[in-house]
Each structure stands twice: as C-alpha cells, then as structure tokens.
Scaffold this motif. Structure first.
Motif, mmCIF file in Angstrom:
data_model
loop_
_atom_site.group_PDB
_atom_site.id
_atom_site.type_symbol
_atom_site.label_atom_id
_atom_site.label_comp_id
_atom_site.label_asym_id
_atom_site.label_seq_id
_atom_site.Cartn_x
_atom_site.Cartn_y
_atom_site.Cartn_z
ATOM 1 N N HIS A 118 -5.741 -0.827 -13.616
ATOM 2 C CA HIS A 118 -7.008 -0.652 -14.478
ATOM 3 C C HIS A 118 -7.286 -1.594 -15.255
ATOM 4 N N THR B 260 -5.457 10.099 -13.897
ATOM 5 C CA THR B 260 -6.976 9.772 -13.977
ATOM 6 C C THR B 260 -7.638 10.479 -14.821
ATOM 7 N N VAL C 240 -10.210 6.401 -7.069
ATOM 8 C CA VAL C 240 -9.546 6.488 -8.713
ATOM 9 C C VAL C 240 -10.305 5.583 -9.311
ATOM 10 N N SER D 100 -12.403 6.243 -12.809
ATOM 11 C CA SER D 100 -11.751 5.613 -14.201
ATOM 12 C C SER D 100 -12.926 4.856 -14.700
#
Lengths: 165, 250
Positions: free
Chosen positions: B33, B60, B114, B118
């Motif tokens: 991330h 998440t 994801v 995010s």
C-alpha cells in the motif's frame, strides 16, 4: 506541507481527552472499532484517535493519532502503532523491511514524495498486543488522564519498557 | 534466459506462503500500500471442495476506516468497485473464489481490487461528487414534481456568473436550492447568495450538503450566514425536504 518539526510538535504536545472511547469496542465488518477525540491542552489543535483490531486475527491491530486542521478538511495521520500483519517496507528515508510490530510516523520526506504521510515506520518491541500498544500510544502521544480508557490490569501485565528500534 | 524464464524466477523468489491458522495461509508478495504496509492476501482452502478463497479477512476495510468514513454515497462507490473487480464481500471480508488452476490470475485480480478500494479516499472524491449531484437531481424531480422549478437559473440579468442550481417556485418567494459537495462550491454559493441579498432579491436560500463534515469551519460559518436552510446530508434532504417545502409553500 508539514515540516518534521511541526509534525513532532503535534505528536508531542500535551493532549486531553475531549470525547472518551466507548466502553466496549464496536464490531463492524470484521473489525472491532473504537475511537476518541483529543484536544491539545495549551494550544488550538484538535485530534482524533482510531482504535482497530481485526476479529479474525487479533494480533493485527492499529491505533492511530490523526490531526484535524481547522483550516482544511484534509486530515493527517501522525502516528500509528501497528501489530504484526505481514510486513512493512519503507519507501522513504530508508528501505528497511519490518516483519513484526511497528510504529508509523508522519515525515516531511514522505509527504514531499507524495506517499502516505505516515509511510515511514520503525520496528518496535514496546508492545506485542493491542492492550500494550494502547498503553504505549498514550505515552508517545502525550495524552493525559488514561483513567477509564486503560485498564490497570493491562499495565500490570504489560511488557512496557521496550524501545523503538 | 528468456523473459518468461526470468519472470518466473523473479516471482518465485519473491513469493512466500505462511500458515497463520489451520487452513489459512498468508501470501507474501511484493505488493505494498502507499503507506508501505504489504497488501494482505490470504488463501483459505476448503478441504471438501476444490475451491480456494482468495481473501483479506477484513484488513482492507479496516485500513480504509482509519480516517475515512463510509457515508451512504461512498458505500455505493465501494460496492461498485468491489463488483467491477469481480470481488465479493461478506462481513467485511473481501474475497474471490477460484480453483488452483486459475489461482495466479485471481491473485492479481484480487490485489488490483484491494488497491482500488484502499485508494478510495484519494481517487473517488470526483466519483462521489458526480454521483451526489446526479442523485440530487433525480430526487428533486421525484420529490418536487408538482412544483414549478427551473435549473441553472441566473436571477440577475447582467451577472450571469451568479447561478442558482434550482429555483423552486412557491406562492410566496422562490427557493434557491444548491447542492454543495466541497469547499469550493460552498464559497461560490456564499458569494452568490450574498450578492442576491445585496441586490434586494427576495428568495429563500437552501443548501443540500453531500457531507457537512467535509467543509471547513469557516466555510460552514459563512454559508450559515448566507442561506436560510441547510440539509447536512443528502439522506436528510430525502427524508425532510418535502416537508420543509410544503411548509414554505403553505
């Protein structure tokens, strides 16, 4: 754009609890959640704290300090105490990979690079559980009056005394 | 070494599986991330079937919740992202079911989904804003169909830059209704309404906020001094808008 000095000042300034967390964590979408509102004791700063723990894996938690500037809707995550969730890899300042518990801290370097402000983290052995992390968080965020938030039993059984790497 | 051999070797050396619970393995891949935390991907094997659940066990959405509230509008965007990326959600757990034969493309698909969830906080502001104005328009057409109203009105002839989103005619004075989804729009509405007041126009100013909490204190203060009625959320307008309009028209 926040300088490192401004960030450190926001983290270190003395804070009081304006709105306490709920007595019980709230379960929502697989996570236990709670939070509180803080204010700087001697200055006009407003903060919120998020407290999260994954139900499936309680060792995965995060307790964070968020700054709410009065002149912008953009919040700043200053600090996050994270449980071990896989690994973390720094993309700024250094490229250290951290496998266990770690503490994210906002830095000017991350902001300048266009990353999440709190992209840089350091490994820690100051906590290994959510309860230990909460105790430690109160210390490093300089939050007064933990009574009613931190269970004294946690303090007795904590491994407090570790250090950031 | 060919490209494919090179890729295979590189991916192999950067992939690991760790058993975190009976029947649950965490996949370690070099996907991170923006805050440097590794993307959480778990593989749940069902011993009775050939199905592998590629999932995140709620990580998440937990991360998203740190400083991002899921308003109804944002929830709609979230569900659209989940659906468009072939994922499903059960009690916060994002997942895609697959077989071992298509595990690799499923993992890539899941990781992409994801990542989009995010980054909702950054990338969906425009999506949500656009949806808000569309939904407001639909709701006004639905709620106030028995009233006369007009869109994009310029009440002062030689000042066409001062616009009103909707003018709703009542027996007394018209309602100038605005949708506000951000600070820029809030400022424009404040300036417009104050200009209308100074020019002596008789009207009642209404604002429907996408999310009142997204505005700064200053914007909220100036807007409060410039208009008569504010609905702090779109949901509130849907529930109460008609009642207030009937009261104005009475």
């Amino acid at each position: 754009m926040y300088t490192d000095e401004e960030i450190e000042h926001l983290i270190n300034c003395r804070k009081i609890i304006v709105e306490k967390p709920k007595k019980e964590m709230i379960v929502e979408r697989g996570t236990e959640r709670n939070g509180m509102l803080l204010a700087a004791k001697d200055e006009q700063y407003s903060f919120q704290v998020f407290m999260r723990q994954l139900i499936a894996f309680p060792e995965r938690f995060s307790i964070g300090l968020v700054y709410n500037p009065s002149d912008s809707p953009d919040k700043l995550i200053l600090l996050r105490c994270n449980g071990a969730h896989g690994e973390h890899k720094n993309k700024v300042i250094d490229n250290v990979t951290i496998p266990g518990c770690h503490i994210h801290r906002a830095t000017n370097a991350a902001i300048v690079e266009g990353l999440a402000a709190e992209a840089h983290a350091k490994a820690t052995d100051a906590f290994f559980s959510y309860e230990q992390a909460l105790i430690y968080f109160f210390q490093i965020a300089n939050i007064e009056d933990s009574m009613g938030v931190i269970n004294p039993v946690w303090i007795m059984s904590s491994l407090f005394g570790g250090t950031e790497a | 070494m060919s490209i494919i051999e090179s890729l295979s070797k590189q991916f192999n050396s950067q992939i690991a599986l760790k058993l975190v619970r009976p029947d649950i393995q965490q996949l370690f891949v070099p996907l991170y991330h923006e805050d440097g935390d590794m993307v959480d991907i778990f593989l749940n094997e069902n011993p009775q079937s050939n199905i592998i659940k590629v999932c995140d066990h709620g990580m998440t959405l937990m991360r998203l919740s740190y400083s991002y509230d899921l308003t109804p509008a944002r929830e709609r965007v979230l569900q659209r992202i989940i659906s468009e990326n072939g994922m499903q959600e059960l009690n916060g757990n994002l997942y895609i079911d697959c077989t071992s034969e298509n595990l690799y493309p499923t993992i890539l698909q899941f990781a992409q989904g994801v990542a989009k969830v995010s980054s909702m906080r950054v990338h969906t502001k425009e999506m949500v804003r656009s949806m808000f104005y569309d939904m407001l328009s639909e709701n006004i057409l639905e709620q106030f169909s028995d009233f006369s109203f007009e869109r994009n009105v310029t009440p002062i002839e030689d000042r066409s830059y001062l616009e009103v989103d909707y003018r709703i005619d009542t027996p007394h004075r018209p309602i100038f209704l605005y949708g506000v989804a951000n600070s820029d729009k809030a400022k424009v509405v404040t300036i417009s309404c104050q200009a209308f007041l100074l020019s002596g126009l008789k009207f009642t100013g209404w604002v429907v906020h996408e999310n009142w909490d997204d505005l700064t204190n200053k914007d909220r203060t100036f807007l409060t001094n410039a208009v008569s009625k504010q609905f702090t959320t779109f949901q509130q307008f849907k529930l109460e808008g008609r009642r207030f309009l009937d009261s104005e028209a009475a």
